[in-house]
Design a protein around this motif. Structure first.
Motif, mmCIF file in Angstrom:
data_model
loop_
_atom_site.group_PDB
_atom_site.id
_atom_site.type_symbol
_atom_site.label_atom_id
_atom_site.label_comp_id
_atom_site.label_asym_id
_atom_site.label_seq_id
_atom_site.Cartn_x
_atom_site.Cartn_y
_atom_site.Cartn_z
ATOM 1 N N GLU A 1 0.827 -1.212 0.000
ATOM 2 C CA GLU A 1 0.000 0.000 0.000
ATOM 3 C C GLU A 1 0.857 1.257 0.000
ATOM 4 N N LEU B 1 2.306 1.682 -3.478
ATOM 5 C CA LEU B 1 1.290 2.128 -4.436
ATOM 6 C C LEU B 1 1.067 3.625 -4.304
ATOM 7 N N LYS B 2 0.900 4.071 -3.059
ATOM 8 C CA LYS B 2 0.634 5.488 -2.810
ATOM 9 C C LYS B 2 1.795 6.341 -3.286
ATOM 10 N N PHE C 1 2.088 6.639 -7.009
ATOM 11 C CA PHE C 1 1.052 7.499 -7.611
ATOM 12 C C PHE C 1 1.314 8.979 -7.335
ATOM 13 N N PHE C 2 1.467 9.301 -6.055
ATOM 14 C CA PHE C 2 1.551 10.720 -5.686
ATOM 15 C C PHE C 2 2.889 11.362 -6.078
ATOM 16 N N ALA D 1 -10.931 13.100 -7.253
ATOM 17 C CA ALA D 1 -10.246 11.806 -7.171
ATOM 18 C C ALA D 1 -10.454 11.022 -8.464
ATOM 19 N N MET E 1 -7.439 9.889 -10.908
ATOM 20 C CA MET E 1 -7.250 8.459 -11.165
ATOM 21 C C MET E 1 -7.315 8.163 -12.664
ATOM 22 N N ILE F 1 -8.600 8.369 -3.396
ATOM 23 C CA ILE F 1 -7.561 7.896 -4.327
ATOM 24 C C ILE F 1 -6.880 6.646 -3.762
ATOM 25 N N GLU F 2 -6.521 6.697 -2.481
ATOM 26 C CA GLU F 2 -5.827 5.559 -1.877
ATOM 27 C C GLU F 2 -6.681 4.296 -1.926
ATOM 28 N N GLN G 1 -9.004 3.589 -4.075
ATOM 29 C CA GLN G 1 -9.107 3.117 -5.446
ATOM 30 C C GLN G 1 -7.810 2.456 -5.913
ATOM 31 N N LEU G 2 -6.671 3.020 -5.494
ATOM 32 C CA LEU G 2 -5.381 2.419 -5.852
ATOM 33 C C LEU G 2 -5.293 1.004 -5.300
ATOM 34 N N LYS G 3 -5.657 0.872 -4.031
ATOM 35 C CA LYS G 3 -5.583 -0.442 -3.383
ATOM 36 C C LYS G 3 -6.507 -1.437 -4.056
ATOM 37 N N PHE H 1 -5.330 -2.599 -7.406
ATOM 38 C CA PHE H 1 -4.187 -3.519 -7.348
ATOM 39 C C PHE H 1 -4.613 -4.907 -6.865
#
Lengths: 358, 358
Positions: A315, A318-319, A322-323, A350, A354, B314-315, B317-319, B322
């Motif tokens: 996690e 991933l964050k 992205f950021f 968001a 995305m 956003i977090e 959705q990213l999770k 994945f």
């Protein structure tokens, strides 16, 4: 000169350096050779309990150099089958509770039983200051001299997650090097307790009697995590209030729901300075390990911790992936402005971010 | 027949249905037309305070149909410039504290002042049971009949995050429809309080006097979030213990560090059943709104909440993107097995999974 003797590049006696050898070339060769760490040899040394090898491996784990990290991963993988055999103890408490003195006395007690103890630290401030709570080793003068004790200042890193990863990997290395007890120390402020709690078997909270300290602990949910609470500095005039605090905490702990370990947290008093009550804390930990090993909770918890760290690491990555995208950085600030001026909602923003292509 | 009259397809008087018209064709046309929602008209009606239009828009927000969601986003965007003008109040308390009675009495009090109140709910269990804590509207018989009150059962969803998104968007719609006060109710268990806290201006905690309830609250950190604590059911034999509890909470609250709002949380007693102490709670809320608007905290908090929801969404959705990849699902379970058998570390497993191509 002393340093040169330790180097793998030291010359055999009788061989003199050729006069045409350029000094900077020697330097470059030395540097190159130094980076070519023999991981197999290092692992063998670690498994033999060699502290110097252990320290070198931990330095690799803590390095930011990609080559070092690759080597670190190889070493950890080789050490893994030999790890997992210690009791991992988290110790926390507010500044001034006497953690260093406690760990010193406790550590000496462990080594007097013929066991080997490693002391690591997680320092939430270290990621900012690059400092270390165990940096000042003089605080544990006796333990530092003990051949069966290993004290390692806390890893620094850019994030608590990064520090945690390094600490977790250091635990594996220490276990492979034959340490029976691993202490993870943290200052009782902020969220580092939760991090420590997620990597230890037993969580010990050090407290002082009186003065609002109780509320502070309850408020932060730390008491809920504790497997034992030791009220330290229970000596002299402090003895009576400490005994009262013990009764109070015992009552408070009974109000919490039973833990999934079915372990009833213990409250005890001690004086690390006078070496009083230390053995009973060690016996509580042994009792805990025995009870939870029998009911299967000990291994269950370690598995859950592993899973937690796997998910947590993914996690975080991933964050940050992205950021840290330049486009996202730019568009994010634009969207925040639109939100502030009431032109979009956080959710629409968001969705928009995305949907942006790399 | 009553239903047919409400339909947009109702025939003008005097026009008879042709005999050759196929009934199933009529049905299909009706269905199609019904799905063609005129968002402009809906927005106009919402801005005119039309409750039916508001309810239809909220249903669109809650829908899982992508076409509906698109329309919902259009409506929310149009409503945004007219939102942000209410006081958003979060109300929580353990089951049995009398939340429904309190909201009914409190709501009647608000409407008696000529203000309009909307009551929404976040129900942590609804995502599992698809149920709703406000589903049983009969609990608020009087308020339901009040033309200036709007009660909406809690949104259901697959996750607390999903429920939260729907609730946040519903707040915007309610504000655009002219509601001055928005209540978000939640059951005082689990993490839904944190969710509610992150979407309201003022957080009210309902308590009962006595019986370990205090500790329960402290333990969960809810007291820290409260801008006011109201000890309910302060009537009859309960009055004296309630007054004592008030003193106790006041003392406890003073031990917490000052809030960034520089608002000192208030403790008060009330009896929702007898309509006692309700006005003083309303005056506390007005005082809070005035104080924090003046010192800039009110808007600062809303901005921070927006940013929080942006990042949070956003977090999430990213999770989910994945972990829902079929390849990741498959490989994740393999890696977990390797971890359990001590063949890899959580961190090496994370690196491996992150490196997998889509």
């Amino acid at each position: 000169m002393a340093k040169e003797k330790k180097s793998a590049l030291k010359e055999k006696k009788g061989v003199s350096i050729s006069e045409i050898t350029n000094k900077s070339t020697i330097k470059a060769i030395k540097k190159k050779r130094r980076s070519e760490i023999n991981t197999d040899a290092l692992v063998t040394s670690i498994l033999n309990g060699d502290i110097t090898a252990l320290s070198r491996a931990i330095t690799l784990v803590e390095s930011k150099n990609p080559t070092h990290l690759e080597k670190a991963n190889t070493i950890i993988k080789a050490c893994l089958p030999h790890a997992n055999k210690s009791v991992r103890i988290g110790i926390t408490g507010v500044p001034g509770v006497g953690k260093s003195t406690f760990i010193e006395t406790f550590g000496k007690h462990i080594t007097s039983k013929g066991k080997r103890i490693a002391v690591l630290a997680i320092d939430p401030s270290s990621s900012l200051t690059k400092g270390s709570i165990l940096g000042d080793k003089t605080r544990m003068e006796d333990l530092v001299k003990d051949a069966n004790a290993y004290i390692r200042p806390s890893a620094s890193g850019d994030s608590l997650g990064g520090v945690a990863r390094k600490t977790r990997e250091t635990i594996i290395l220490c276990e492979a090097a034959g340490f029976d007890v691993i202490i993870i120390e943290t200052v009782g402020v902020g969220q580092s307790e939760t991090t420590v709690h997620s990597m230890v078997d037993f969580f010990l909270l050090l407290k002082l009697a009186g003065a609002g300290d109780e509320l502070q602990g309850i408020k932060r949910g730390i008491i809920e995590m504790a497997d034992a609470i030791a009220i330290n500095k229970a000596d002299g005039d402090n003895l009576k209030p400490a005994k009262l605090a013990k009764v109070e905490f015992n009552r408070a702990l009974h109000l919490y729901p039973e833990k999934s370990s079915s372990w009833q947290p213990k409250v005890t008093i001690c004086s690390a300075l006078n070496d009083e009550g230390i053995d009973s804390i060690w016996r509580i930990i042994l009792d805990y390990a025995e009870t939870t090993t029998k009911n299967g909770y000990f291994n269950k918890k370690r598995n859950e911790q592993n899973k937690f760290w796997l998910i947590q690491t993914i996690e975080e990555q991933l964050k940050s992936a992205f950021f840290n995208r330049p486009k996202i950085k730019k568009e994010l600030s634009k969207q925040l402005l639109l939100i502030e001026t009431n032109k979009t909602t956080p959710f629409a923003a968001a969705d928009y971010l995305m949907g942006l292509k790399t």
